[in-house]
Design a protein around this motif. Sequence first.
Motif, short mmCIF file in Angstrom:
data_model
loop_
_atom_site.label_atom_id
_atom_site.label_comp_id
_atom_site.label_asym_id
_atom_site.label_seq_id
_atom_site.Cartn_x
_atom_site.Cartn_y
_atom_site.Cartn_z
N ASN A 188 0.71 -1.15 0.17
CA ASN A 188 0.01 -0.06 -0.15
C ASN A 188 0.67 1.22 -0.15
O ASN A 188 0.28 2.30 0.33
N ILE A 193 0.45 -5.79 2.95
CA ILE A 193 -1.13 -6.12 3.70
C ILE A 193 -1.69 -7.19 3.01
O ILE A 193 -1.57 -7.00 1.72
N GLN A 195 -5.24 -7.97 2.40
CA GLN A 195 -6.64 -7.41 3.08
C GLN A 195 -7.80 -8.23 2.95
O GLN A 195 -7.89 -9.37 2.32
N ASN A 196 -8.63 -7.74 3.63
CA ASN A 196 -9.88 -8.23 3.85
C ASN A 196 -10.03 -10.05 4.19
O ASN A 196 -10.63 -10.53 3.57
N SER A 233 -11.42 -4.33 10.85
CA SER A 233 -12.18 -3.20 10.24
C SER A 233 -13.64 -2.79 11.14
O SER A 233 -13.91 -3.37 12.31
N ASP A 240 -7.53 -6.54 8.31
CA ASP A 240 -6.38 -6.25 7.56
C ASP A 240 -4.91 -6.83 8.03
O ASP A 240 -4.90 -6.35 9.41
#
Lengths: 278, 91
Positions: A188, A193, A195-196, A233, A240
Motif C-alpha cells: 500500500n 497487507i 486485505q479483507n 475493520s 487487514d
Amino acid sequence: MYKILKKFYSSFKEYIILIFLLLVSLSILPLNKKANVKTLRTYALGNMALVNSVISKFKNLYSLSRQVKQLEQKNAELMIQVNQLREYGLVNSELKNLLKLKDSTNFPLIPSTIVTKFIPGREGYLIINVGSKDNVNIGMPVVNESGFVGIVTDTTGEFSVVKTLKSPDSKLAVRDQRSGVDGILSWNGNEFIIQNVPTTDDVNIGDRIVTSPVSTISPPSLPIGVVNSKKTSIAGLLTDVSIVPFVDFVKLRNVAVLKIISNSEIDHIEEKLLKEVN
Amino acid sequence: MPVIIGIIAIVLQLTLIPLISFDFILPDILLIVLVYFTLLKGQLFGTVYGFILGFLFDIFSGGLIGSAMFSKTLADLQPVISLAKTESIIT
C-alpha cells in the motif's frame, strides 16, 4: 748543503707542510682514546647537541606535518580498502546463501545481479543483468536467499525488468503456512497487507506467510514474511493483516530467476471458468 | 675573516645542511669554502686552513679528532693542482 736544503724547501714547501700536517693529523688519531681528549669531545658534543635540539624542533615540526599528511593519505586508502572488503564480505555471504538456495530447491536457478533499482515512473521495479539470451522469460519468479522478490515482466537480450512485491500494482496469492488461510498480498506504499481476511480465519501474529499453491505466477511455499499486526475493520467482520517481508528490498543486490513459467493450461481453464461465470 | 667564515660553514654543515640531506647524502659546504679560499690565497694557505678547519670540525662534530683534519688538509691539494693543469693547457 744548507743552501740545497733551503732551495729544496722553497721549491716544495707546500708539499712539505702538507705532509707534515698530514702526519700530525694521523698522529692525533690514536690520542682519541685519552681521557682529556674524550672530555673535550664530550664537551663539544654537549654544545652541538644543544644547538641541534633547537634546530630539531623546527625540523620535527616540518617532518611531523609531512608525516601527518602521509598518514592521512594512507588512512584514506585504507578506508577505501576496508569499504571494498566489507562490500566483498556482504556479496560473499549473499552468494553463499544463494548457493544454498540453489542446492535446496528443485527448480533451476539463473543467478543475476541487480543493475538498477530506480526506473523513473515505475516504482517497485528493478532491472537485472540476465535476459532472454539466458533463457529468462516473462512470468518467471525472482527470489533471493531470503525469499520471494518479484516476477519478470519484460526481457531484452541481456536484461530483464522485475516487478517486485513493493510495486503498487503487485498482487500475490499467499498462504499462512501454519493455518493454511489464503489471501492476496499487496503493497500500500507503506506496508505489505493482506486485505479483507475474515476475522474468523485463524491468522496469528508471528505466523509465516508463504506463496500460495493457488498462485499461478509463483511456485508454492516460497517464503514471503511474517505477520506483524492485525487491524479489524469497523464492522468487525474483516481484518487487514500487516506483513513484514523476509526480503530486505533496500539491501537487495543479487537475485536468482526461477526457471519456471506459469502453466498455460491452468490459465486457460481459469479464463474459461471466468467466461462461464460472466 | 676566512676563519670566521669557516666556523660559520662548520656550524651550518652540522646543523642546517643535514635537513636537506637525501638518503644521508649531503653537500659539504666546508669543502666549498676551503676550495674557494685555496684558489684565492694559494696552496700553502689552503693546506693550513684545511688543517685548522678540519680540527675545528672534529671538535664541534664530536667525531674522531684527526679524521676531518686529515681529509680537509688533503682535499685542498687537488683544486690547486687541477687549476695549475688547466692554466698550463690554456697557455
